[in-house]
Enzyme design. Structure first.
Site, short mmCIF file in Angstrom:
data_model
loop_
_atom_site.label_atom_id
_atom_site.label_comp_id
_atom_site.label_asym_id
_atom_site.label_seq_id
_atom_site.Cartn_x
_atom_site.Cartn_y
_atom_site.Cartn_z
N ASN A 13 8.11 7.36 -8.22
CA ASN A 13 8.02 7.46 -6.77
C ASN A 13 9.40 7.15 -6.19
O ASN A 13 9.81 5.99 -6.14
CB ASN A 13 6.98 6.48 -6.22
CG ASN A 13 6.96 6.47 -4.70
OD1 ASN A 13 7.53 7.34 -4.05
ND2 ASN A 13 6.28 5.47 -4.14
N LYS A 15 10.47 7.28 -3.24
CA LYS A 15 10.44 6.75 -1.87
C LYS A 15 11.51 7.50 -1.05
O LYS A 15 11.75 8.69 -1.31
CB LYS A 15 10.60 5.24 -1.89
CG LYS A 15 9.53 4.59 -2.78
CD LYS A 15 9.48 3.08 -2.72
CE LYS A 15 8.38 2.55 -3.63
NZ LYS A 15 8.27 1.06 -3.58
N HIS A 105 -0.21 4.42 -0.28
CA HIS A 105 0.79 3.48 -0.81
C HIS A 105 0.87 2.30 0.16
O HIS A 105 0.77 2.46 1.37
CB HIS A 105 2.15 4.16 -0.96
CG HIS A 105 3.13 3.33 -1.71
ND1 HIS A 105 3.80 2.27 -1.14
CD2 HIS A 105 3.53 3.39 -3.00
CE1 HIS A 105 4.58 1.73 -2.04
NE2 HIS A 105 4.44 2.37 -3.18
N GLU A 107 3.25 0.74 1.32
CA GLU A 107 4.25 0.88 2.38
C GLU A 107 3.74 1.75 3.54
O GLU A 107 4.14 1.56 4.69
CB GLU A 107 5.54 1.45 1.78
CG GLU A 107 6.23 0.43 0.88
CD GLU A 107 7.09 1.03 -0.23
OE1 GLU A 107 7.58 0.25 -1.06
OE2 GLU A 107 7.24 2.26 -0.28
N GLU A 175 -1.30 -1.43 -7.55
CA GLU A 175 0.03 -1.93 -7.23
C GLU A 175 -0.08 -3.21 -6.41
O GLU A 175 -0.21 -3.17 -5.18
CB GLU A 175 0.79 -0.89 -6.41
CG GLU A 175 1.05 0.42 -7.13
CD GLU A 175 2.24 1.16 -6.57
OE1 GLU A 175 2.36 1.27 -5.34
OE2 GLU A 175 3.08 1.59 -7.36
N GLY A 181 8.96 -4.07 -5.77
CA GLY A 181 10.35 -4.29 -5.38
C GLY A 181 10.82 -5.72 -5.53
O GLY A 181 11.95 -6.06 -5.15
N SER A 221 7.40 -3.38 -9.99
CA SER A 221 8.48 -3.91 -10.82
C SER A 221 8.38 -3.54 -12.28
O SER A 221 8.68 -4.34 -13.17
CB SER A 221 8.59 -5.43 -10.64
OG SER A 221 8.99 -5.73 -9.31
O1 LIG Z 1 5.39 3.38 -5.96
C1 LIG Z 1 6.00 2.53 -6.63
C2 LIG Z 1 5.73 1.11 -6.37
O2 LIG Z 1 5.89 0.84 -5.02
C3 LIG Z 1 6.55 0.19 -7.25
O3 LIG Z 1 7.86 0.11 -6.81
P1 LIG Z 1 8.89 -0.76 -7.71
O4 LIG Z 1 8.83 -0.18 -9.10
O5 LIG Z 1 10.24 -0.58 -7.05
O6 LIG Z 1 8.40 -2.20 -7.68
#
Ligand SMILES: O=C[C@H](O)COP(=O)(O)O
Length: 263
Positions: A13, A15, A105, A107, A175, A181, A221
């Protein structure tokens, strides 16, 4: 415990990162990196989720060079078409050969106030247009403190699955919000416990066959250093990777988790 029969899915992803030129260069480099490592295409499904502005360019490259990556979008409208400024229809994403679409998600739940009901409507829209929804669920640190790890994700998934056909082709992504993050991933045991509980929710709502075939991913993470520990768990079928999916060598190592000892 039976042998896992579900094809692992490693999903990146991106983002709001990589413009369409950077996206083409990234996908090309990832493909070459995996080929150089003689990665057996098909042993693990790889999916990339670029920003909307990149999808057409990435699709053209994947198509032209026969790159074995699936394409996904990071969101979609609950509507098919019409006066919805700024939204993107699942019909348009399907025309761009998108296979998956991330829905709910954390976010988007946080920054766009997406409710469980909106997630459910978007899930139905994805299936209507032949896209597999990647339904994201997860608890915040506060939820964890108050209710434990599973309660909130279970409630979120129960609403998202309501009214779906029993043959719905879905993916679930667990998640924990506090792990996204942060560099602080959940333990493999917590991921396993919640993913196993989420699989019972799929069984309850859609039936045992759906529960057996539905892939449940962990996200939060994920790195090359910890992916193998998650993939050893019987109910973890892959990962939804954020930051680490933007670094070619790191993401390639995550994809090649089977090369890590003991998986
Ligand atoms: O979509 C992915 C998740 O939000 C995980 O993000 P991350 O691997 O940066 O913690």
């Amino acid at each position: 415990m039976g042998v896992k029969t579900r094809t692992p899915l490693i999903a990146g992803n991106w983002k709001m990162n990589l413009d369409h030129l950077q996206a083409v260069a990234f996908v090309q480099k990832l493909h070459w990196t995996l080929k150089d490592a003689k990665h057996e295409d098909g042993s693990v499904e790889v999916a990339v989720f670029p920003p909307f502005t990149d999808i057409r360019s990435v699709q053209t490259l994947i198509d032209a060079d026969k790159i074995p990556f699936a394409l996904g979008a990071q969101d979609l409208s609950a509507h098919d078409s019409g006066a919805y400024t700024g939204e993107v229809s699942g019909a348009f994403l399907a025309k761009l050969d998108a296979k998956y679409v991330i829905i709910g998600h954390s976010e988007r739940r946080e920054y766009h106030s997406e409710s469980d009901e909106v997630v459910a409507a978007k899930t139905k829209a994805a299936l209507k247009h032949g896209l597999s929804p990647v339904i994201c669920v997860g608890e915040t640190a506060e939820d964890l403190e108050k209710f434990g790890a599973s309660a909130v994700p279970v409630g979120q998934l129960e609403v998202a699955l309501q009214g779906l056909p029993k043959d719905a082709d879905i993916v679930v992504a667990y998640e924990p919000v506090w792990a996204i993050g942060s560099g602080q991933a959940a333990t493999p045991q917590q991921a396993q416990d919640v993913c196993a509980t989420l699989r019972t929710v799929v069984a309850k709502v859609l039936g045992d066959d759906a529960a057996a075939r539905t892939r449940i991913l962990y996200g939060g993470s994920v790195k090359a250093a910890n992916i193998a520990s998650f993939m050893r768990e019987p109910d973890v079928d892959g990962a939804l990777v954020g930051g680490a999916s933007l670094v070619v060598d790191e993401f390639a190592a995550i994809i090649r988790f089977e090369k890590h000892v003991g998986v």
